[in-house]
Design a protein around this motif. Structure first.
Motif, PDB file in Angstrom:
ATOM      1  N   GLY A  50       0.813  -1.217   0.000  1.00 45.25           N
ATOM      2  CA  GLY A  50       0.000   0.000   0.000  1.00 45.25           C
ATOM      3  C   GLY A  50       0.844   1.262   0.000  1.00 45.25           C
ATOM      4  O   GLY A  50       0.390   2.340   0.362  1.00 45.25           O
ATOM      5  N   LYS A  51       2.101   1.136  -0.397  1.00 43.32           N
ATOM      6  CA  LYS A  51       3.028   2.280  -0.389  1.00 43.32           C
ATOM      7  C   LYS A  51       3.094   2.945  -1.765  1.00 43.32           C
ATOM      8  O   LYS A  51       2.639   2.397  -2.754  1.00 43.32           O
ATOM      9  CB  LYS A  51       4.435   1.808   0.011  1.00 43.32           C
ATOM     10  N   ILE A  52       3.724   4.124  -1.797  1.00 42.02           N
ATOM     11  CA  ILE A  52       3.822   4.905  -3.030  1.00 42.02           C
ATOM     12  C   ILE A  52       5.100   4.546  -3.783  1.00 42.02           C
ATOM     13  O   ILE A  52       6.202   4.604  -3.237  1.00 42.02           O
ATOM     14  CB  ILE A  52       3.776   6.417  -2.711  1.00 42.02           C
ATOM     15  N   VAL A  53       4.932   4.153  -5.049  1.00 40.06           N
ATOM     16  CA  VAL A  53       6.065   3.786  -5.909  1.00 40.06           C
ATOM     17  C   VAL A  53       6.916   5.044  -6.150  1.00 40.06           C
ATOM     18  O   VAL A  53       6.380   6.139  -6.290  1.00 40.06           O
ATOM     19  CB  VAL A  53       5.537   3.213  -7.252  1.00 40.06           C
ATOM     20  N   PRO A  54       8.267   4.911  -6.205  1.00 39.94           N
ATOM     21  CA  PRO A  54       9.123   6.078  -6.454  1.00 39.94           C
ATOM     22  C   PRO A  54       8.657   6.875  -7.674  1.00 39.94           C
ATOM     23  O   PRO A  54       8.297   6.307  -8.703  1.00 39.94           O
ATOM     24  CB  PRO A  54      10.501   5.459  -6.698  1.00 39.94           C
ATOM     25  N   MET A  55       8.685   8.216  -7.535  1.00 42.19           N
ATOM     26  CA  MET A  55       8.038   9.051  -8.553  1.00 42.19           C
ATOM     27  C   MET A  55       8.712   8.988  -9.924  1.00 42.19           C
ATOM     28  O   MET A  55       8.057   9.175 -10.938  1.00 42.19           O
ATOM     29  CB  MET A  55       7.936  10.505  -8.092  1.00 42.19           C
ATOM     30  N   GLU A  56      10.023   8.718  -9.967  1.00 43.67           N
ATOM     31  CA  GLU A  56      10.695   8.646 -11.278  1.00 43.67           C
ATOM     32  C   GLU A  56      10.025   7.588 -12.155  1.00 43.67           C
ATOM     33  O   GLU A  56       9.860   7.767 -13.358  1.00 43.67           O
ATOM     34  CB  GLU A  56      12.186   8.296 -11.128  1.00 43.67           C
ATOM     35  N   VAL A  57       9.642   6.480 -11.517  1.00 45.35           N
ATOM     36  CA  VAL A  57       9.016   5.369 -12.255  1.00 45.35           C
ATOM     37  C   VAL A  57       7.644   5.807 -12.772  1.00 45.35           C
ATOM     38  O   VAL A  57       7.337   5.670 -13.962  1.00 45.35           O
ATOM     39  CB  VAL A  57       8.870   4.121 -11.335  1.00 45.35           C
ATOM     40  N   THR A  58       6.821   6.361 -11.882  1.00 48.20           N
ATOM     41  CA  THR A  58       5.453   6.738 -12.258  1.00 48.20           C
ATOM     42  C   THR A  58       5.442   7.861 -13.294  1.00 48.20           C
ATOM     43  O   THR A  58       4.714   7.795 -14.292  1.00 48.20           O
ATOM     44  CB  THR A  58       4.650   7.162 -11.009  1.00 48.20           C
ATOM     45  N   ILE A  59       6.246   8.897 -13.069  1.00 45.37           N
ATOM     46  CA  ILE A  59       6.280  10.020 -14.012  1.00 45.37           C
ATOM     47  C   ILE A  59       6.780   9.550 -15.379  1.00 45.37           C
ATOM     48  O   ILE A  59       6.253   9.952 -16.423  1.00 45.37           O
ATOM     49  CB  ILE A  59       7.144  11.181 -13.463  1.00 45.37           C
TER      50      ILE A  59
END
Length: 203
Positions: free
Chosen positions: A69-78
Motif C-alpha cells: 500500500g506504499k507509493i512507488v518512487p516518482m521517477e518510475v510513475t512520471i
C-alpha cells in the motif's frame, strides 16, 4: 516534454482526478472520456501493467510497493505517464490517482506539463472500504483486501491529501462529494470541465 513529443505544452490539457481509494475516480473518468474525448491515464493501471510486462526492470519493485500500500518512487510513475502521453498523441489527458505526493506534483508540472485543474472526490473511509471490498470480490487485485485497504487509507491521508491542499493554494481544486450515485456525482463534475474548455476557447 521530450524530443519525441508530438505536441507543445501549450496545447495540452491535463486534469488530475484525486480522491481516496474507492472514491470512484475511474468511474468518473470513463464518463469524461465519453463526453470530452480525453485520454484517461490511471497511474495505478500503468504501474500494474509495467509490473506484469515481461522483462521489466522495475516490475518486482512495483509489486512490493503496491502490496504494502506504499507509493512507488516518482521517477518510475512520471516516466510511465510521460511515455503514455507521448504514445497516445492526444492533447487532453485525465490522470487519475496521481500525484500522490507533493513532490510528485511539483516534478510532473516542472518536467512534463502544468495541470489545468484538479477534481477532488471527497468520500468517507466507510463508504470507500465498502466499495473496495465489493470490487475485490471480482477484481483479482492484490490490494483489494482489508489489510491493504487500511494501509492505503493511511498513505492517502498522510501523503496524498497534502497534494489537494498544495493545489488549493493555486485555486485549482474543485471538491466534489462522491457518496451519491455515479450520475449525481457526474452532474457536478461535468459542468466544471465544460467551463474549462469554454475558457480555453476564449483565450
Amino acid at each position: 516534454m521530450t524530443s519525441e513529443a508530438k505536441l507543445s505544452k501549450d496545447d495540452i490539457t491535463v486534469v488530475f482526478i484525486l480522491g481516496g481509494p474507492g472514491s470512484g475516480k475511474g468511474t468518473q473518468c470513463a464518463k469524461l472520456v465519453e463526453d470530452f474525448g480525453f485520454v484517461h491515464l490511471s497511474a495505478g493501471d500503468l504501474l500494474r501493467e509495467e509490473q506484469q510486462r515481461p522483462g521489466s526492470e522495475v516490475g518486482e519493485m512495483i509489486q512490493n510497493y503496491i502490496k504494502e500500500g506504499k507509493i512507488v518512487p516518482m521517477e518510475v510513475t512520471i516516466g510511465l505517464l510521460e511515455k503514455a502521453m507521448i504514445d497516445n498523441d492526444s492533447n487532453r489527458f485525465l490522470i487519475d490517482g496521481f500525484p500522490r505526493k507533493v513532490d510528485q506534483a511539483m516534478a510532473f508540472e516542472k518536467e512534463i506539463v502544468e495541470s489545468s485543474l484538479i477534481i477532488y472526490l471527497e468520500c468517507s473511509e466507510e463508504v470507500m472500504q465498502m466499495r473496495l471490498l465489493k470490487r475485490g470480490e471480482t477484481s483479482g487485485r492484490i490490494d483489494d483486501n482489508v489489510e491493504t485497504i487500511k494501509k492505503r487509507f493511511k498513505t492517502f491521508i498522510e501523503s496524498s491529501y497534502p497534494v489537494v491542499e498544495y493545489f488549493r493554494k493555486f485555486d485549482k481544486v474543485h471538491t466534489i462529494p462522491c457518496e451519491d450515485s455515479i450520475d449525481e456525482v457526474y452532474a457536478k463534475v461535468k459542468p466544471i470541465i465544460t467551463e474549462l474548455f469554454k475558457q480555453k476557447e476564449q483565450k
